[in-house]
Design a protein around this motif. Structure first.
Motif, mmCIF file in Angstrom:
data_model
loop_
_atom_site.group_PDB
_atom_site.id
_atom_site.type_symbol
_atom_site.label_atom_id
_atom_site.label_comp_id
_atom_site.label_asym_id
_atom_site.label_seq_id
_atom_site.Cartn_x
_atom_site.Cartn_y
_atom_site.Cartn_z
ATOM 1 N N GLU A 147 0.836 -1.203 0.000
ATOM 2 C CA GLU A 147 0.000 0.000 0.000
ATOM 3 C C GLU A 147 0.869 1.250 0.000
ATOM 4 O O GLU A 147 0.621 2.206 -0.743
ATOM 5 N N TYR A 148 1.906 1.251 0.834
ATOM 6 C CA TYR A 148 2.848 2.361 0.908
ATOM 7 C C TYR A 148 3.515 2.591 -0.458
ATOM 8 O O TYR A 148 3.596 3.714 -0.955
ATOM 9 N N ALA A 149 3.977 1.496 -1.098
ATOM 10 C CA ALA A 149 4.724 1.601 -2.345
ATOM 11 C C ALA A 149 3.862 2.109 -3.487
ATOM 12 O O ALA A 149 4.331 2.910 -4.315
ATOM 13 N N GLU A 150 2.630 1.672 -3.571
ATOM 14 C CA GLU A 150 1.759 2.105 -4.664
ATOM 15 C C GLU A 150 1.480 3.600 -4.610
ATOM 16 O O GLU A 150 1.288 4.245 -5.642
ATOM 17 N N ILE A 151 1.479 4.174 -3.419
ATOM 18 C CA ILE A 151 1.309 5.627 -3.281
ATOM 19 C C ILE A 151 2.605 6.348 -3.631
ATOM 20 O O ILE A 151 2.619 7.319 -4.404
ATOM 21 N N ARG A 152 3.734 5.875 -3.096
ATOM 22 C CA ARG A 152 5.020 6.541 -3.318
ATOM 23 C C ARG A 152 5.414 6.581 -4.790
ATOM 24 O O ARG A 152 6.140 7.484 -5.236
ATOM 25 N N LEU A 153 4.956 5.605 -5.579
ATOM 26 C CA LEU A 153 5.353 5.513 -6.973
ATOM 27 C C LEU A 153 4.960 6.755 -7.773
ATOM 28 O O LEU A 153 5.607 7.105 -8.759
ATOM 29 N N TRP A 154 3.903 7.442 -7.352
ATOM 30 C CA TRP A 154 3.436 8.627 -8.080
ATOM 31 C C TRP A 154 4.439 9.775 -8.038
ATOM 32 O O TRP A 154 4.356 10.707 -8.840
ATOM 33 N N SER A 155 5.387 9.714 -7.152
ATOM 34 C CA SER A 155 6.355 10.818 -7.045
ATOM 35 C C SER A 155 7.591 10.613 -7.911
ATOM 36 O O SER A 155 8.491 11.452 -7.893
ATOM 37 N N ALA A 156 7.664 9.526 -8.700
ATOM 38 C CA ALA A 156 8.893 9.190 -9.435
ATOM 39 C C ALA A 156 9.428 10.337 -10.304
ATOM 40 O O ALA A 156 10.605 10.698 -10.189
ATOM 41 N N PRO A 157 8.625 10.959 -11.195
ATOM 42 C CA PRO A 157 9.201 12.034 -12.019
ATOM 43 C C PRO A 157 9.726 13.205 -11.188
ATOM 44 O O PRO A 157 10.774 13.785 -11.505
ATOM 45 N N THR A 180 -1.915 5.392 8.865
ATOM 46 C CA THR A 180 -0.742 4.621 9.274
ATOM 47 C C THR A 180 0.355 4.777 8.216
ATOM 48 O O THR A 180 0.722 5.892 7.865
ATOM 49 N N SER A 181 0.884 3.681 7.696
ATOM 50 C CA SER A 181 1.986 3.760 6.730
ATOM 51 C C SER A 181 1.583 4.472 5.441
ATOM 52 O O SER A 181 2.409 5.123 4.789
ATOM 53 N N ALA A 182 0.298 4.387 5.040
ATOM 54 C CA ALA A 182 -0.159 5.089 3.837
ATOM 55 C C ALA A 182 -0.032 6.600 4.000
ATOM 56 O O ALA A 182 0.259 7.320 3.036
ATOM 57 N N GLY A 183 -0.249 7.115 5.201
ATOM 58 C CA GLY A 183 -0.104 8.543 5.456
ATOM 59 C C GLY A 183 1.323 9.014 5.273
ATOM 60 O O GLY A 183 1.572 10.115 4.753
ATOM 61 N N VAL A 184 2.294 8.180 5.670
ATOM 62 C CA VAL A 184 3.706 8.515 5.495
ATOM 63 C C VAL A 184 4.039 8.605 3.999
ATOM 64 O O VAL A 184 4.755 9.512 3.554
ATOM 65 N N ALA A 185 3.502 7.677 3.205
ATOM 66 C CA ALA A 185 3.759 7.683 1.759
ATOM 67 C C ALA A 185 3.141 8.900 1.084
ATOM 68 O O ALA A 185 3.777 9.559 0.244
ATOM 69 N N LEU A 186 1.899 9.229 1.420
ATOM 70 C CA LEU A 186 1.224 10.372 0.809
ATOM 71 C C LEU A 186 1.950 11.671 1.131
ATOM 72 O O LEU A 186 2.079 12.551 0.273
ATOM 73 N N ALA A 187 2.453 11.794 2.331
ATOM 74 C CA ALA A 187 3.211 12.986 2.715
ATOM 75 C C ALA A 187 4.444 13.152 1.826
ATOM 76 O O ALA A 187 4.787 14.267 1.406
ATOM 77 N N SER A 188 5.118 12.056 1.519
ATOM 78 C CA SER A 188 6.316 12.109 0.679
ATOM 79 C C SER A 188 5.993 12.571 -0.736
ATOM 80 O O SER A 188 6.734 13.370 -1.323
ATOM 81 N N VAL A 189 4.897 12.081 -1.307
ATOM 82 C CA VAL A 189 4.527 12.449 -2.673
ATOM 83 C C VAL A 189 4.254 13.953 -2.777
ATOM 84 O O VAL A 189 4.758 14.642 -3.676
ATOM 85 N N ILE A 190 3.472 14.486 -1.858
ATOM 86 C CA ILE A 190 3.137 15.910 -1.885
ATOM 87 C C ILE A 190 4.394 16.764 -1.716
ATOM 88 O O ILE A 190 4.594 17.770 -2.408
ATOM 89 N N ALA A 191 5.281 16.344 -0.819
ATOM 90 C CA ALA A 191 6.510 17.094 -0.570
ATOM 91 C C ALA A 191 7.416 17.103 -1.799
ATOM 92 O O ALA A 191 8.034 18.129 -2.126
ATOM 93 N N ASP A 192 7.505 15.981 -2.511
ATOM 94 C CA ASP A 192 8.384 15.907 -3.686
ATOM 95 C C ASP A 192 7.932 16.849 -4.792
ATOM 96 O O ASP A 192 8.761 17.530 -5.417
ATOM 97 N N TYR A 193 6.647 16.933 -5.058
ATOM 98 C CA TYR A 193 6.166 17.830 -6.108
ATOM 99 C C TYR A 193 6.247 19.296 -5.675
ATOM 100 O O TYR A 193 6.443 20.182 -6.521
ATOM 101 N N SER A 194 6.111 19.563 -4.400
ATOM 102 C CA SER A 194 6.292 20.931 -3.908
ATOM 103 C C SER A 194 7.716 21.405 -4.172
ATOM 104 O O SER A 194 7.949 22.533 -4.625
#
Length: 431
Positions: free
Chosen positions: A122-132, A178-192
């Motif tokens: 679940e964590y990985a599928e969210i984090r993948l959106w930040s790749a570019p 839980t862990s999904a919240g940690v992943a979503l935070a990373s994606v938003i931060a990367d695009y910012s």
């Protein structure tokens, strides 16, 4: 000294990275079950492979840009930004398209309990959106650092990790994720960070002389230097990430408690490495400029200053871990069984800074000179020691695993030191 003027913004910005790791570990480590911490550990290790496997976009860009600055070639400086960004965005898009099978393969290799694996997916599928965004940010960091503009590194990493930390607390503590919240935070931060970094790059481009030859942006032949440097760095980074992932996987096979304890202890290594990397990154830029100018006196001065500052920092870290290690562990997790397990392996953390410091420093020197084939060789020499040592000492349990990893770091340092000594007597000296 110039090394300190470059290093201190990098050190401050780098400190935010392990700080983010500490917050991730502390936030999830205080949830009522160790499987959440195990899941974030597995997921973060997986994205170490997927993202830092392409860390050459930062390192290769820094070395090539620094040498172009030394040659006073602003056209090349501009072209390298365009080429590296196009490469980063293409790789990021490919990762998003191929993400699902890569996640399946990565989690299978990393092992772990069924509960931890499910949460890690679940964590990985969210984090993948930040790749570019992640890969483009690597390029921007390398481009600015190659021009000795370390303050931009400070701005970008502080923004990324500051936003990430705030959103970690909001999503996990405030909203009960839980862990999904940690992943979503990373994606938003990367695009910012990408939005801010792109704005800073456009401002810098307007002030640089010269122009980008657009034809060279699309001509494969114009990418020869970039591909040559980045190819060796890619293999080197894969080897290094394999060593870390192998370590995590072997810890996972000893149970979620050992996996979680090792995750806590790896934060000690992260804290040390990001502090030492400040001097290594400064050396990349200064050494690269000296190579571009063929100024070997400047080269020797930069390496010597970086070595002194790196050693003092490593010594301070070792003393700090010896005196305060148990207190740091207690801050990172409230799970008593994880605390006890981590404390048993704390002596390895005391020794590690003084062992690893030389490989960090020499990596910086070799990136600046773009002698990256030698960096690749040092990693694979280390693996040739690491894997047999693990097999030989696996009867010692997690102590045997830490011993094998320590031997890996020692081998890296010795191989790089041998190359450095040889090249200082041959190619890196005045005629």
């Amino acid at each position: 000294m110039r090394i300190w003027a470059l290093a201190w913004p990098i050190i401050l910005s780098n400190i935010t990275v392990p700080l983010l790791g500490l917050v991730d570990t502390a936030v999830v480590g205080h949830l009522p079950d160790s499987r959440y911490l195990a899941a974030v550990t597995l997921g973060a290790t997986l994205f170490g492979f997927l993202y830092w496997g392409f860390g050459f976009l930062r390192m290769g860009t820094t070395g090539l840009v620094a040498q172009a600055v030394g040659r006073e070639a602003p056209d090349e400086v501009k072209l390298l930004l365009g080429q590296s960004l196009l490469l980063a965005l293409a790789i990021g898009a490919a990762l998003m398209l191929l993400g699902s099978p890569l996640i399946d393969l990565g989690l299978w290799l990393l092992d772990g309990s069924d509960e931890a694996q499910s949460l890690a997916r679940e964590y990985a599928e969210i984090r993948l959106w930040s790749a570019p965004a992640v890969l483009a940010n690597y390029t921007l960091l390398g481009w600015f650092l190659g021009q000795q503009n370390a303050r931009v590194t400070l701005y970008l990493l502080c923004l990324t990790n500051g936003v990430n930390i705030v959103l970690d607390l909001l999503f996990v503590v405030g909203l009960g994720m839980t862990s999904a919240g940690v992943a979503l935070a990373s994606v938003i931060a990367d695009y910012s960070a990408l939005a801010f970094g792109a704005w800073l790059a456009l401002r810098k481009l307007r002030r640089l002389e010269g122009r980008i030859e657009r034809g060279r942006l699309w001509a494969i032949s114009a990418y020869q230097a970039l591909f040559s440097v980045n190819g060796h760095l890619f293999l080197r980074t894969l080897g290094l990430l394999f060593a870390t992932a192998f370590f995590t996987a072997q810890g996972a096979r000893q149970g979620d408690t050992v996996l979680a304890a090792n995750a806590v202890l790896l934060q000690f290594i992260m804290m040390t490495s990001y502090a030492l990397d400040g001097f290594a990154h400064a050396a990349e830029s200064l050494v690269g400029r000296a190579v571009g100018r063929r100024d070997w006196r400047e080269f020797a001065t930069a390496v010597g200053a970086a070595a002194r500052f790196s050693f003092y920092t490593a010594l301070a870290a070792a003393l700090g871990f010896a005196l305060c290690g148990n207190a740091i562990i207690a801050l990172l997790t409230g799970l008593e069984e994880v605390r006890e397990s981590a404390a048993a392996y704390l002596p390895w953390m005391v020794a590690m800074p003084l062992i690893a410091v030389w490989s960090y420093l020499l990596d910086g020197v070799f990136i600046g000179t773009t002698a990256v084939r030698e960096m690749r060789n040092s990693i694979f020499a280390g693996l040739l020691v690491y894997l047999p040592a693990w097999w030989l000492f696996q009867g010692l349990g997690n102590h045997g695993l830490w011993l094998a990893f320590t031997l890996f770091m020692i081998t890296r340092s010795l191989v790089l030191a041998g190359y450095y000594r040889h090249y200082r007597q041959t190619r890196w000296r005045s005629a």
